[in-house]
Motif scaffolding. Sequence first.
Motif, short mmCIF file in Angstrom:
data_model
loop_
_atom_site.label_atom_id
_atom_site.label_comp_id
_atom_site.label_asym_id
_atom_site.label_seq_id
_atom_site.Cartn_x
_atom_site.Cartn_y
_atom_site.Cartn_z
N ALA A 90 2.21 1.63 -3.46
CA ALA A 90 1.09 2.10 -4.39
C ALA A 90 1.08 3.62 -4.37
O ALA A 90 0.91 4.36 -5.35
CB ALA A 90 -0.19 1.52 -4.00
N ARG A 91 0.76 4.18 -3.35
CA ARG A 91 0.52 5.56 -2.83
C ARG A 91 1.72 6.39 -3.35
O ARG A 91 1.63 7.66 -3.69
CB ARG A 91 0.45 6.00 -1.28
CG ARG A 91 -1.06 5.24 -1.07
CD ARG A 91 -1.28 5.56 0.39
NE ARG A 91 -2.67 4.85 1.02
CZ ARG A 91 -3.44 5.15 2.00
NH1 ARG A 91 -3.20 5.94 2.52
NH2 ARG A 91 -4.46 4.52 2.05
N ILE A 92 2.86 5.85 -3.12
CA ILE A 92 4.23 6.69 -3.60
C ILE A 92 4.42 6.60 -5.00
O ILE A 92 4.68 7.46 -5.69
CB ILE A 92 5.34 6.23 -2.79
CG1 ILE A 92 5.17 6.44 -1.30
CG2 ILE A 92 6.58 7.21 -3.08
CD1 ILE A 92 6.17 5.84 -0.45
N GLY B 134 2.59 5.05 -7.33
CA GLY B 134 1.64 4.94 -8.24
C GLY B 134 1.02 3.73 -8.71
O GLY B 134 0.01 3.37 -8.77
N ILE B 135 2.14 2.59 -8.89
CA ILE B 135 1.56 1.08 -9.53
C ILE B 135 0.88 0.26 -8.14
O ILE B 135 1.69 0.46 -7.31
CB ILE B 135 2.83 0.62 -9.84
CG1 ILE B 135 3.38 1.47 -11.10
CG2 ILE B 135 2.61 -0.77 -10.20
CD1 ILE B 135 4.70 0.99 -11.61
N LEU B 136 -0.13 -0.22 -8.51
CA LEU B 136 -0.68 -1.22 -7.35
C LEU B 136 -0.22 -2.55 -7.62
O LEU B 136 -0.41 -3.15 -8.70
CB LEU B 136 -2.27 -1.07 -7.78
CG LEU B 136 -3.12 -1.87 -6.68
CD1 LEU B 136 -3.35 -1.09 -5.55
CD2 LEU B 136 -4.26 -2.58 -7.05
N HIS C 227 -7.53 -4.41 4.18
CA HIS C 227 -8.00 -2.97 4.69
C HIS C 227 -9.14 -3.08 5.89
O HIS C 227 -9.03 -2.40 6.90
CB HIS C 227 -8.76 -2.33 3.55
CG HIS C 227 -7.88 -1.77 2.59
ND1 HIS C 227 -8.18 -1.77 1.12
CD2 HIS C 227 -6.62 -1.23 2.39
CE1 HIS C 227 -7.39 -1.26 0.58
NE2 HIS C 227 -6.27 -0.84 1.26
N GLU D 200 0.83 -1.17 -0.06
CA GLU D 200 0.03 0.10 -0.05
C GLU D 200 0.90 1.15 0.01
O GLU D 200 0.52 2.40 -0.55
CB GLU D 200 -0.95 0.22 1.20
CG GLU D 200 -1.95 1.28 1.14
CD GLU D 200 -3.15 0.76 2.08
OE1 GLU D 200 -4.12 0.28 1.58
OE2 GLU D 200 -3.16 1.48 3.11
N TYR E 288 -6.66 -7.15 -0.96
CA TYR E 288 -6.35 -5.65 -0.63
C TYR E 288 -7.58 -5.34 0.59
O TYR E 288 -7.40 -4.77 1.39
CB TYR E 288 -6.53 -4.83 -1.64
CG TYR E 288 -4.98 -4.76 -2.11
CD1 TYR E 288 -4.24 -3.64 -1.68
CD2 TYR E 288 -4.61 -5.45 -3.26
CE1 TYR E 288 -2.76 -3.51 -2.17
CE2 TYR E 288 -3.26 -5.26 -3.58
CZ TYR E 288 -2.39 -4.33 -2.93
OH TYR E 288 -1.05 -4.06 -3.48
#
Lengths: 456, 456
Positions: free
Chosen positions: A379-381, A383-385, A432, A376, A428
């Motif tokens: 992904a946030r940094i 961009g790629i999930l 979460h 996670e 995911y």
Amino acid sequence: MKKENIPYKIYLEENEMPKAWYNLRADMKNKPAPLLNPATKEPMTAEELSVVFCKDLVDQELDNDTAFFEIPEEIQDFYKMFRPSPLIRAYRLEEKLQTPAKIYYKFEGNNTSGSHKLNSAIAQAYYAKKQGLKGVTTETGAGQWGTALSMACSYFDLDCKVYMVKVSYEQKPFRREVMRTYGASVTPSPSTETAVGRKILEEHPGTGGSLGCAISEAVEKALSSDGYRYVLGSVLNQVMLHQSIIGLETKAALDKYNIHPDIIIGCAGGGSNLGGLIAPFMGEKLRGEADYRIIAVEPASCPSLTRGVFAYDYCDTGMVCPLAKMYTLGSDFIPAPNHAGGLRYHGMSSILSQLYHDGYMEAVSVPQTTVFQSAEQFARIEGILPAPESSHAIHVAIEEALKCKETGEEKTIVFGLTGTGYFDMVAYEKFHNGQMSDYIPSDEELQQYFNKLPKI
Amino acid sequence: MKKENIPYKIYLEENEMPKAWYNLRADMKNKPAPLLNPATKEPMTAEELSVVFCKDLVDQELDNDTAFFEIPEEIQDFYKMFRPSPLIRAYRLEEKLQTPAKIYYKFEGNNTSGSHKLNSAIAQAYYAKKQGLKGVTTETGAGQWGTALSMACSYFDLDCKVYMVKVSYEQKPFRREVMRTYGASVTPSPSTETAVGRKILEEHPGTGGSLGCAISEAVEKALSSDGYRYVLGSVLNQVMLHQSIIGLETKAALDKYNIHPDIIIGCAGGGSNLGGLIAPFMGEKLRGEADYRIIAVEPASCPSLTRGVFAYDYCDTGMVCPLAKMYTLGSDFIPAPNHAGGLRYHGMSSILSQLYHDGYMEAVSVPQTTVFQSAEQFARIEGILPAPESSHAIHVAIEEALKCKETGEEKTIVFGLTGTGYFDMVAYEKFHNGQMSDYIPSDEELQQYFNKLPKI
């Protein structure tokens, strides 16, 4: 943002793409041990292997000496659909971690199969077509290999029959539909379609399945169908050969900018991505031309390198396949449900097992929740999930970068980002919602499986 | 396979990437009509618009004269995560169709949002951050815009509140989880969270929602929350401006190889992709420097250009937004469930509407099943699994290529492949199972909506 004279993404030109695969075995002093016939326990001959595998692939499987295999032009053409894949400089991640380390990742997810698996799928489909076969059978875990093979078979008009590990089939219903879009048929494994599937279901009712089970079913199906052969997406020497394209491109891109990596990190299930990524670097290491730290990362729920034994074992649960000498947890080890479906395999490539045994690489294992935290964050940094599988490598790359932060060392870290997590959203969601399991097998549990290993 | 001296994929170098967006309005003789205040029916002032939108975006929205807007460096940096996107030569498709036409497509799907939407999302998030806002609200149809905005907001640490068209929310449950991964909150629309949502639910219980409804809810939420503004992924002039990056890159890539397209094709919902793709080409056409056939493709279930009227209408179902002069089916037109969620909008960008009205472009509409046939054909040949929205353009590109086969003309066709269909597998499943609806509204049905258009 920190910027150097290195582009965010390094793409090779089409004419810079590798034209031959590299066979790491040619440079190994201790060659990987041969596959053994499960009945006679003697090394499998080319003739015996040809009953299960395509002829040209058998030749590649058995060849420990030829360093380079030319990539047929049809395969080079297909590669251009999704290759070269970018080598990405993680400037943002470096900045966020405040590390002096330089981080690069080779991203293999920009294709419909969502992973590196297509590199070998198209090669195997090509040789099956060349041999005049009707179709192929296979197994798939997370569904990435099955999707890749469906695409490859559709391209060459081959029939494609996929046995999908049941727990993944249920967690990733959309993967099935992608495979159908490419014309494949998909069966959850273990199934009642095969004798071995029925036997496993009888012994383990309600099992979520494993790659080992699905392999047994796919092999049985190929052997009992006219004009079919079995193909496998990992573990085998031929797959490592095809996947060397990842490492060859990575090395060419690094060389273009005179970058020398210190650490190379890849996730390891059966070993196809790791073996491919490290191939040319390991070659240099074996030849004494350069040195690298090479780290395999596996899930704590299925720790074949870090907690398995180096021994001959069956490649499949049903014991219909040849035996391979490898780090193994035992062929009937069925890992706890772990969302990194592609890493749910009891064994490890013979090539990688031998190299690990000989001290050329390291291995670590990581629990699942920890891996998703890094996924996670990444992904946030960036961009790629990422796929859960790939996220194992991400996690350790971040750990190594944080060590550099402590020591102040400007190490260069390269890791393999094998694929995207678009079809892993159930996992995911569990993450979460705090519903993710981190089950790790006990020593006693593993010992039970070790006790059942074949005596060879 | 046919091969020319043009690579399979044309990538621009980082230093060849556009540094400014192009504002097509600067070259239009007949400017798009201004937005009107829903209460006074007078043109919206910058001050009025600033209650709803970020300040800098209002300036971009109202500027009909400045031809180029410099792209802020932070946005250029972010673009490098997924741009330049490749311009791909469809050699395989050409061969399969046996057409003399040369087909190119600009593929915008290689990012986690899965589409071109990220181009404008990052710009809008940037200006919101620059203004010191806490967060933004928005609507999403297929979920691509919502995902893109979630990624952009996560990058700039902004709160992100998404109203998702209910039918898409249900058909694409995994999109919600992607948005959550990036920290956004997602509500199915119409919802009971807003006054306008409650009203719509009362009048149309059980409705699957529409972009028009979701917009009303998102606007109401922004207006009633401190430090929030509303952002929109299509229709607006500012969005066309940001999306011009698609066309600018496409043109730069074509120019690099001296390729002059004859036909440019894009799918059209609100118009963001089409407007972006055609921008520099339409600019040349408006200035009389070159000529191109430009074709908008819309779903037969929601045919705003081909069967709508050119009139002032509300941009949203709840009539809380400004009125725009555009081709519209009426603001309370709710299309039959159509899986191309991104094309379920009753209106069309004012810029594109004006250009269509003035005869600068053509439009066609296509039924859904036909579109999926082309989507599957394309996936098997070109490897990429296309989004249903994008597949509208694919279908017409194939049709035009087949016309060339009949006439023997070697036309060059460029189309926009806006995104991937990885989150549309429910729709693909319905297609495979023959359960796809092809509902097309009757003239009488549309007339009822036209009768309710505001009298301006």
